[in-house]
Structures are given as structure tokens and as C-alpha cells.
Design an enzyme around this catalytic site. Structure first.
Site, mmCIF file in Angstrom:
data_model
loop_
_atom_site.group_PDB
_atom_site.id
_atom_site.type_symbol
_atom_site.label_atom_id
_atom_site.label_comp_id
_atom_site.label_asym_id
_atom_site.label_seq_id
_atom_site.Cartn_x
_atom_site.Cartn_y
_atom_site.Cartn_z
ATOM 1 N NE ARG A 264 -3.527 -2.383 2.579
ATOM 2 C CZ ARG A 264 -4.426 -2.656 3.523
ATOM 3 N NH1 ARG A 264 -4.659 -1.754 4.467
ATOM 4 N NH2 ARG A 264 -5.066 -3.808 3.537
ATOM 5 N NE ARG A 279 -0.715 5.401 8.889
ATOM 6 C CZ ARG A 279 -1.981 5.025 8.795
ATOM 7 N NH1 ARG A 279 -2.431 4.479 7.683
ATOM 8 N NH2 ARG A 279 -2.811 5.189 9.799
ATOM 9 C CD GLU A 351 -7.537 -1.220 11.197
ATOM 10 O OE1 GLU A 351 -7.469 -2.059 10.285
ATOM 11 O OE2 GLU A 351 -7.563 0.015 11.000
ATOM 12 C CB SER A 354 -10.886 -3.818 9.180
ATOM 13 O OG SER A 354 -10.451 -2.635 9.781
ATOM 14 N NE ARG A 393 -0.979 -0.239 12.568
ATOM 15 C CZ ARG A 393 -1.941 0.629 12.353
ATOM 16 N NH1 ARG A 393 -3.174 0.383 12.782
ATOM 17 N NH2 ARG A 393 -1.691 1.772 11.738
#
Length: 425
Positions: A264, A279, A351, A354, A393
Site C-alpha cells: 500500500r 504504518r 487496529e 478490520s 502491528r
């Protein structure tokens, strides 16, 4: 993508969905234009039908005159003119139809009734597990702890590829592989998922099918010479496995669990949480994907989310389940739970998953259908997916939450057989 009948028959419902997302003011001009184009398309269809009826009548009159030996030149010319008019009307209709379809690709999904209104401040913690550590000020942040233990090499990752790319070394590389094996084994043996091993590059149709394109094309890494794109998640190739196919009811629910590297560009996230593993541009993830019937998809979301939670419990990481508000729900999703783990040295909830139900939004784009019964008209499946889990993470939280007083990091019991050790020193 939405059913075009929403524009024709339920425009107020579509507007209400955009209002709940906080997007109505932004999208109102597009909705108005789409509504006008849809009226134009229907008017063109009505006019084509009228002209076709007239042409049929003229054709009959020409035949009758020829049979009677009368001159039909004027009528033949009129028939040709009608044909030209029909061609122009059909072109107008096709242009309007293409424009409406393009606009539908720009509209996000309609949130389910269970989703609260508002922006991220309206997100709701619906459950939690475990107790976060409250001694974060005494702990070493994961980027320093990882370097100290020799498992992270952020500097050389940046040298090789740029910021946001990570090199795991020694026990760190084995930790990545161990997490993959742990997650895949739990989901395939305990939860019954089929494991496909999928390509890490996909075509434009696949990115469009899951809703990544055209809206988020700027976030994708492109292989321009071949018109291929590095995947942002295994959701893209896995969801597209049955693109343009029809399944049987007995095939559902269809469940997949796949590992992939994820890429990404994060074009819209410059400067946000950039330290360490918070990130990154490339990370590893195990993804769950489910196809379900419309009647069961909401319950399937609860099941999928609980299966992702199983991994966090096995890793002994305190977490919370958060129901996202409409304004914070992803473009393609109708309802999303985020699973967040507390990183005590960073002092933030991160997070790590999801879990979403997309209703038929993705299935319409990808044309994935099922037949409810023999001989019945196919219906669109409902798709779901969830990270179970994203590694970077998780590794950050493992390095922080499981730190010990002597500076070592304890390895959760469930992970020890894969990693071959109980402690990182």
C-alpha cells in the site's frame, strides 16, 4: 456497486445512506447528475420503442404498396430516416447508461441499520478481552526493542527500498513465518477454511471487483508495463476467485483463508503513525474471506470476527472490538468491526484487523452469484472479509506487551512450537 434500480426506484434510500456516512453534501451533485442521466436513458428507451413501432408500420406499408404495384419511394426514405433516428437514440441511451454505471462506481456502500451515525468519534467499543498494561512509560518502544533484540532492521529496510519497508532478521524473520503458520493452521483446522495460495499481483478487473478501483487507485503500486497491480490484501485475489461465476446454494457459505504480502502506497496518510511498524508500505497478513447468502451474512460477520479474535487470545494480547460509525466505515463495507490491541510503550490502541460485511456491493462489481434452487434466477452472494491477522502491528504489540523486567520478550505459549523458543533475548 449499487443496483441501478436504487436510482430508479429508491433514490431517497440511497441519499439517506450517503447522509449517514456524512457524504451527502459531497455526493449530492453526483446523485443529481446520475438521476438526470437515468431519466434521459429511460426517455431514450421510450422513444426508441416508439420509433421502432413506427418503423414496423412503415415496413408493412412499403410491402403493401409494392404488392399493389404502387410507388413506395417516400416510405422507404422515411424508414431509413427512422432507422438513423433509432441509431442516434440508442447511442444516446448507451452513453447515458455508461455514465450512470461510472457514477455508481463512485458511490460507497449503504451502511446497515446497526451502524451508528457520525464520524470516528461515534465509534463504539462493544466488547474487550484482557487487561492492557499500565506501565507503558517503563517499557521500550517496539522499534528500539526490536533493534536491541536483533529482530528488526529498519535502517537497512529504508536503505534497500525506502521508508515504510521493513527487514526482519534472525528470530524476527522466523517470528513472521511462525505467525503465518499459527494463523493458517488455526483457521484451516479449527475453523474449517480452505487455504488458497494466491498471486500477489492482480489485474484491473480484480481491483475493481473489490472496490479498490477506481476510487483508491492512487494507493496501489502498479506494474505499468503489464497493467497489473500489487495487492493491498489477499482479499482482492481471493474474493475474485469466483468472479463471473454462478455457485449453487449448497456451496455456501464458501470460506477461504489466505496468506499474502500486502502493498500500500498510503498516499493519503503522509505523516501519520510512521514510526516503527505502525504504518508501513509492505506487510504480511492472513485474510479470511467468506461468501454467504443475504439472509445469513450479518450472522456470518459475528462468526468471522470471533474467529479473528481467537488469534489475539492465543497470542495473549488484550484487545477490544470496535463497531465503526458510518462515517468511519470503509468505502465498500456495509458494517465493520475493528479489533484493536493496546501497544503500551506507544500508548495507543492499534487496529490489527478490520472485519466487514459488504452485502452484495462487491459481488455486483465482480458478478459473483449463486442459484437459490434449481431453475431459479441467480442472486448475488454477500461477501465478507477480515484480517486474521495483520503481522506488523501484532509484532509491535508482542514486543511491547510481553516485555519482561530483564529486557527480554516472552513468547506466548501457542506460538512457542512454531518459533522454537519461549523468550527473545
Amino acid at each position: 456497486m449499487h443496483d441501478i434500480r436504487l436510482l430508479r426506484d429508491q433514490l431517497d434510500h440511497l441519499r439517506e445512506g450517503m447522509r449517514r456516512r456524512g457524504k451527502l453534501a459531497e455526493l449530492q451533485p453526483l446523485l443529481d447528475r446520475a438521476e438526470a442521466l437515468e431519466r434521459e436513458r429511460r426517455a431514450a428507451i421510450t422513444e426508441v420503442e416508439a420509433q421502432q413501432a413506427r418503423r414496423n408500420k412503415v415496413t408493412q406499408e412499403v410491402a403493401a404498396r409494392r404488392k399493389a404495384g404502387e410507388d413506395a419511394t417516400a416510405l422507404i426514405a422515411e424508414g431509413r430516416a427512422i432507422g438513423d433516428a433509432i441509431g442516434a437514440l440508442e447511442a444516446r441511451r448507451n452513453e447515458a447508461d455508461a455514465a450512470v454505471q461510472a457514477m455508481l462506481y463512485e458511490l460507497p456502500n449503504i451502511p446497515l441499520a446497526d451502524v451508528p451515525e457520525g464520524d470516528e468519534s461515534a465509534n463504539t467499543v462493544v466488547s474487550s478481552w484482557g487487561a492492557p498494561r499500565d506501565d507503558g512509560a517503563t517499557l521500550t518502544p517496539h522499534w528500539d526493542k526490536g533493534a536491541e533484540l536483533g529482530v528488526l532492521d529498519l535502517a537497512r529496510g529504508a536503505k534497500i527500498s525506502g521508508s515504510g519497508f521493513i527487514v526482519y532478521r534472525g528470530a524476527g524473520a522466523r517470528l513472521v513465518r511462525s505467525l503465518m503458520n499459527l494463523m493458517l493452521d488455526i483457521h484451516t483446522t479449527e475453523h474449517g477454511y480452505e487455504e488458497p495460495w494466491v498471486p500477489f499481483v492482480v489485474n484491473r478487473a480484480s481491483m475493481t471487483g473489490t472496490g479498490n478501483f477506481p476510487k483508491f487507485e492512487e494507493d496501489a503500486y502498479a506494474v505499468t508495463a503489464d497493467e497489473l497491480f500489487l495487492i493491498p490484501t489477499a482479499e482482492v485475489p481471493v474474493t475474485n476467485l469466483y468472479r463471473d461465476e454462478i455457485l449453487e446454494l449448497s456451496d455456501l457459505p464458501k470460506t477461504f483463508c489466505a496468506y499474502s504480502a500486502c502493498f500500500r502506497r498510503e498516499a493519503g496518510a503522509a505523516g501519520k503513525d510512521t514510526r516503527g511498524l505502525l504504518r508501513v508500505h509492505q506487510f504480511d497478513k492472513v485474510e479470511l474471506v467468506r461468501y454467504a447468502t443475504p439472509e445469513t451474512s450479518r450472522q456470518e460477520l459475528e462468526l468471522l470476527t470471533s474467529q479473528a479474535e481467537t488469534i489475539l487470545q492465543r497470542l495473549e494480547l488484550p484487545y477490544r472490538r470496535v463497531l465503526l460509525a458510518a462515517g468511519d466505515t470503509g468505502f465498500s463495507s456495509a458494517m465493520t468491526y475493528d479489533l484493536e490491541v493496546f501497544a503500551p510503550a506507544v500508548g495507543k490502541w492499534l487496529e490489527v484487523s478490520s472485519c466487514s460485511v459488504f452485502t452484495d456491493f462487491q459481488a455486483r462489481r465482480a458478478n459473483i452469484r449463486y442459484r437459490p434452487a434449481p431453475g431459479e434466477k441467480p442472486r448475488f452472494v454477500h461477501t465478507l472479509n477480515g484480517s486474521a491477522l495483520a503481522f506488523s502491528r501484532i509484532i509491535a504489540c508482542l514486543l511491547e506487551h510481553h516485555q519482561q523486567a530483564d529486557g527480554s520478550v516472552r513468547i506466548p505459549e501457542a506460538l512457542q512450537p512454531w518459533l522454537g523458543r519461549a523468550v527473545l533475548r
